[in-house]
Design an enzyme around this catalytic site. Structure first.
Site, mmCIF file in Angstrom:
data_model
loop_
_atom_site.group_PDB
_atom_site.id
_atom_site.type_symbol
_atom_site.label_atom_id
_atom_site.label_comp_id
_atom_site.label_asym_id
_atom_site.label_seq_id
_atom_site.Cartn_x
_atom_site.Cartn_y
_atom_site.Cartn_z
ATOM 1 N N THR A 24 -51.323 -94.427 -9.506
ATOM 2 C CA THR A 24 -51.032 -95.453 -10.392
ATOM 3 C C THR A 24 -51.979 -95.254 -11.288
ATOM 4 O O THR A 24 -51.695 -95.514 -12.809
ATOM 5 C CB THR A 24 -50.976 -97.180 -9.889
ATOM 6 O OG1 THR A 24 -51.816 -97.058 -9.535
ATOM 7 C CG2 THR A 24 -49.743 -97.749 -9.536
ATOM 8 N N CYS A 25 -53.672 -94.684 -11.501
ATOM 9 C CA CYS A 25 -55.188 -94.348 -11.928
ATOM 10 C C CYS A 25 -54.450 -93.115 -13.086
ATOM 11 O O CYS A 25 -54.957 -94.038 -14.379
ATOM 12 C CB CYS A 25 -56.135 -94.887 -11.383
ATOM 13 S SG CYS A 25 -56.014 -93.241 -10.256
ATOM 14 N N PHE A 26 -53.429 -92.624 -12.646
ATOM 15 C CA PHE A 26 -53.063 -91.814 -13.969
ATOM 16 C C PHE A 26 -52.126 -91.751 -14.511
ATOM 17 O O PHE A 26 -52.115 -90.379 -14.746
ATOM 18 C CB PHE A 26 -53.672 -90.080 -13.326
ATOM 19 C CG PHE A 26 -54.869 -90.600 -12.202
ATOM 20 C CD1 PHE A 26 -56.182 -90.003 -12.743
ATOM 21 C CD2 PHE A 26 -54.929 -89.586 -10.582
ATOM 22 C CE1 PHE A 26 -57.240 -90.528 -12.150
ATOM 23 C CE2 PHE A 26 -56.480 -89.557 -10.237
ATOM 24 C CZ PHE A 26 -57.763 -89.629 -10.753
#
EC number: 2.3.2.26
Length: 959
Positions: free
Chosen positions: A925-927
């Site tokens: 989710t961070c990327f």
């Protein structure tokens, strides 16, 4: 297998993109570099040049080539020649110089961006008369350290003869869309290059931060890439004067009175097929006589279209002015014109029976084949398709659908059984178009039941029962797909679609399909076997590798995508891009400053099953709100996720579900639906510490805006107006409680004396009714025609402000601890909603357009084709869950997927090949990245993707 718009062929150092339109062949020679920057440890560099041809207005790259690398020098000599086919008006060349490194990323040495509109042309009688020019290398950003010059030779090949003639002979023997140009690097003769012509008055030449030259027109405050000339400016002014004269002549022509005579349309010469123009009728009221005007059809060739002045003079010669005209002459004219009669049969019948009615004037409107009359299909600058309704001068992203609309209302102007075929349009939900209930009988009625209904509504504004006096009962029903049971869509006389609810006998402008939560708009996912037949002119075939592809015989193209899945009802409403909001948002982000004397990050360790209370205790325990401006670091108990943005997005998503849940009594659903929220005026009865919780919710909302995250919830429009300190008006009531709005509007437009209303409101709490005075001694002041506006203002103030003033003040207290309210006020209420909550609808076309692929995947890879097919077959709820699975949030930024953010700034949705077919997909989710294994069948991919989305929970690794 998508159609090719440009083909690229490198051959012996020659790169020729074939672009359709006005184009020329450009010869470019990269000669040398002079005094370049030192990047290597030993004081030298290994430079090479990368050449990029791109479209200036779109920043779309068309071709990319590079020179060889020259080792260990600051003055390299390449002497390499390239050929490009370019459009001088809107193409540019970008030269980037790099220092080649084997182990690390190549170092940037500078760039030159060259417009192509004023380059010289070679003379065939002389050998290379163009000379070199030294261009100053410019930085790419303020951090770039560059120096030196790049020596280039650039000139156009002659248009006739020479190189292009040879290429045309070669092109005849090759496949369409490809071209080969021989490379010929011979000696050149130097000649002085002429300086560029001076700029016109009021123009200025500037250079942006990328080193690109652009031109500013201070006269009309515009900018452009190509260099202006005195001829361009004079022609532009001439065009403006000509346009003003044309409009004046057109107005004079329209103001005349004409009687049309029997003019037979002349057939086009040479048997040319005319453009798809249709004749539509439009009623025109002219005081005095009944006048008709028949315009000749437009010519087949667009280049032979006449101007308004010529049209006016021609019609003045051919038309006769008759003062005693009547409807019979016009009726006979239409009967002699069968093509016109087909489109205006109902109007003609009415004119034949009633001679005093004004006849229609015939106008010609461009119509795209397959669309209703008066509709045209176009493309915007970003390549997106939209539709123009020339009938009422509106545009929409949604393709109009042809359906028969039966008019069942009494008192119709026509007695004929023939009716116009009108388009039934499914429009996307407008952010500023609240529900409007048509109540013509209510507004004009004077009987006691109507007055009693108005009074009952005003005395109990929260009554969910609809009024039976809102619309007449229709005699015909037209069933349409995707509408809720009992609903019907029709077209108003102005061309605008409206919706009839036969269950409650009401009408509204707002599409009822958009009044439900996003996850409830489609009940079930689509089945690939239930898509129905292909559109007309399409064919399905099997490729040699076993994949299915589709042929469009209408436009002679092939594609992998199933055309049945491109219906806007399946892909979702298009994203309305707002440049003004983007500018405001960028300014807003620049003004947000992070304090220097705070920790590097603010950590919270929470349990998923108790996220509301634990978040409340942790955030409210912070005595200095500036600490919350540090980087958020969220950890869920028993999970090993490293929060680089993804975990925080999920925290906001999960916390929003809890905070805005009406079960806790802090918020309640508005009167018209079960997904739009408003503050519960009785929240104090549900929770003694309700004001502290509203302060907490304000801090969370401020946290989301400060850190660029989104909340999962919708509020009523007056909520955002209260945040901005704006006056709430009667129109704001319309979207919240349409029935109450109609009652107040009836009072505004009529004399309310007979209703016996007082300046007080009856409020019901837990079965008991209380009387609330709108002003001191309001129960003794009667509402009259003189003070009714004051009464309406007080009702609105009580309904939206007075009852929830304490809760709103507590919310704003927490919100302004992180964000200054003056900075928020640069947005209006619509933009503030988008800033806090984003978009709830998912446009799959926009999603797909702004996605990137890694590790072997590409747009035409079978697995990627299957993935998007699976997304299109999902219902709205599953699409949102997939989006939340990959990005951590169920919301889309204001301007769509192009503005998705990751841990280090903008990060597009990414699909990367990973693992084996036995594994389930996984997300970072961070990327904004989905790791998708290379599945062997579509069914396997769809099954495992849904399994991962519906059953996965928790974090492990970097997220």
């Amino acid at each position: 297998m998508a159609p090719l718009s440009a083909a690229l062929l490198p051959w012996h150092g020659v790169c020729v993109p074939v672009c359709y339109g006005e184009s020329r062949i450009l010869r470019v020679k990269v000669v040398s570099g002079i005094d370049l920057a030192k990047k290597d440890i030993f004081g030298a560099s290994d430079p090479y040049v990368k050449l990029s041809l791109y479209v200036a207005d779109e920043n779309r790259e068309l071709a990319l080539v590079q020179t060889k690398t020259i080792k260990k020098t600051l003055n390299p000599k390449w002497n390499e020649e390239f050929y490009f086919r370019v459009n001088p008006s809107n193409h540019r060349l970008l030269f980037e110089v790099f220092d080649e490194n084997r182990l690390t990323r190549d170092d940037f040495l500078g760039q030159v961006d060259v417009p192509l509109s004023h380059l010289p042309t070679e003379d065939p009688t002389m050998e290379r008369p163009y000379t070199f020019k030294d261009f100053l290398l410019r930085p790419r950003s303020h951090k770039s350290r560059v120096k030196g010059f790049l020596r280039l030779k650039m000139a156009y090949m002659p248009k006739n003869g020479g190189q292009e003639e040879e290429n045309s002979e070669q092109r005849d023997d090759m496949e369409h869309g490809w071209e080969v140009v021989d490379s010929n690097d011979s000696a050149s003769q130097h000649q002085e290059e002429l300086p560029p012509p001076p700029l016109p008055p009021g123009w200025e030449e500037k250079v942006d931060n990328l080193g690109r030259t652009y031109y500013v027109n201070h006269n009309n405050r515009t900018t452009q890439w190509h260099r202006p000339s005195l001829m361009d400016v004079s022609s532009e002014s001439d065009n403006n004067i000509r346009q003003i004269n044309q409009e004046a002549a057109h107005r004079r022509f329209r103001s005349r009175r004409h009687i049309s005579e029997d003019l037979e349309p002349e057939p086009s010469e040479g048997g040319d097929v005319p453009e798809p123009w249709e004749t539509i009728s439009e009623e025109v009221n002219i005081a005095g006589d009944s006048l008709g005007l028949a315009l000749p059809p437009p010519p087949a060739s667009p280049g032979s279209r006449t101007s308004p002045q010529e049209l006016s003079e021609e019609l003045s010669r051919r038309l006769q002015i008759t003062p005693d005209s009547n409807g019979e002459q016009f009726s006979s004219l239409i009967q002699r014109e069968p093509s016109s009669r087909l489109r205006s049969c109902s109007v003609t019948d009415a004119v034949a029976e009633q001679g005093h009615l004004p006849p229609p004037s015939v106008a010609y409107v461009h119509t795209t084949p397959g669309l209703p009359s008066g509709w045209e299909e176009r493309k915007d600058a970003k390549g997106r398709t939209y539709y123009v309704n020339h009938n009422n001068r509106t545009t929409t992203w949604t393709r109009p659908i042809m359906q028969l609309a039966e008019d069942g209302a009494s008192g119709s102007a026509t007695n004929s059984n023939n009716h116009l075929i009108e388009p039934q349009i499914r429009r996307p939900r407008s952010l500023s178009s609240p529900t409007v209930t048509l109540s013509a009988p209510l507004e004009g009625a004077k009987d006691s039941p109507v007055r009693r209904a108005v009074k009952d509504t005003l005395s109990n504004p929260q009554s969910p029962q609809p009024s039976p006096y809102n619309s007449p009962k229709p005699q015909h029903k037209v069933t349409q797909s995707f509408l809720p049971p009992g609903w019907e869509m029709r077209i108003a006389p102005n061309g605008r679609p409206f919706f009839i609810d036969h269950n409650t006998k009401t009408t509204t402008w707002e599409d009822p399909r958009l009044k439900f939560p996003v996850h409830m708009r489609s009940k079930t996912s689509l089945n690939p076997n239930d898509l129905g037949p292909l559109p007309p002119g399409w064919e399905e075939r099997i490729h040699l590798d076993g994949r299915t592809f589709y042929i469009d015989h209408n436009s002679k193209i092939t594609q992998w995508e199933d055309p049945r899945l491109q219906n806007p009802a399946i892909t979702g409403p298009a994203v309305p891009y707002s440049r003004e909001f983007k500018q405001k948002y960028d300014y807003f982000r620049k003004k947000l400053k992070k304090p220097a004397d705070i920790p590097n990050r603010f950590e919270m360790k929470l349990h998923r099953n108790n996220i509301f209370e634990e978040s409340y205790r942790r955030i409210m325990s912070v005595k200095r709100p500036d600490v919350l401006k540090a980087r958020l670091w969220i950890e869920f108990e028993s999970e090993k996720g490293l929060d680089y943005g993804g975990v925080a997005r999920e925290w906001f998503f999960l916390l929003s579900k809890e905070m805005f849940n009406p079960y806790y009594g802090l918020f309640e659903y508005s009167a018209t639906d079960n997904y739009t929220l408003q503050i519960n005026p009785n929240s104090g009865l549900c929770n003694e510490d309700h004001l502290s919780y509203f302060t907490f919710i304000g801090r969370v909302a401020g946290l989301a805006v400060f850190h660029g995250k989104l909340l999962d919830g919708f509020f009523i429009r007056p909520f955002y107006k209260m945040m901005l300190g704006k006056q709430i008006t009667l129109n704001d009531m319309e979207s919240v409680d349409s029935e109450y709005y109609n009652s107040l509007k009836w009072i505004l437009e009529n004399d309310p004396t007979e209703l016996d209303l007082m300046f007080c409101i009856d409020e019901e709490n837990f079965g008991q009714t209380y009387q609330v005075d709108l002003e001191p001694n309001g129960s003794e002041i009667m509402v009259t025609n003189e003070n009714k506006r004051e009464y309406i203002d007080l009702v609105i103030q009580w309904r939206f402000v007075n009852r929830v003033q304490k809760q709103m003040n507590a919310f704003l207290e927490g919100f302004t601890e992180l964000l200054p309210i003056d900075l928020i006020k640069i947005f209006d209420e619509n933009e503030l909603e988008l800033l806090m909550c984003g978009l709830g609808d998912v446009d799959v076309n926009d999603w797909r357009q702004h996605s990137i692929y890694k590790n072997g995947y590409c747009p035409n890879h079978p697995v990627i084709q299957w993935f998007w097919k699976a997304v299109l077959l999902m219902d709205a709820e599953k699409r949102i869950r997939l989006l939340q699975f990959v990005t951590g949030t169920s919301r889309v930024p204001m301007n769509g997927f192009a503005e998705l953010y990751g841990s280090n700034g903008p990060q597009l949705f990414t699909i990367e090949q990973w693992g084996s077919p036995e594994k389930l997909p996984r997300a970072h989710t961070c990327f904004n990245r989905l790791d998708l294994p290379p599945y062997e069948t579509f069914e396997d991919l769809r099954e495992k993707l849904l399994m991962a989305v519906e059953n996965a929970q928790g974090f492990e690794g970097v997220d």
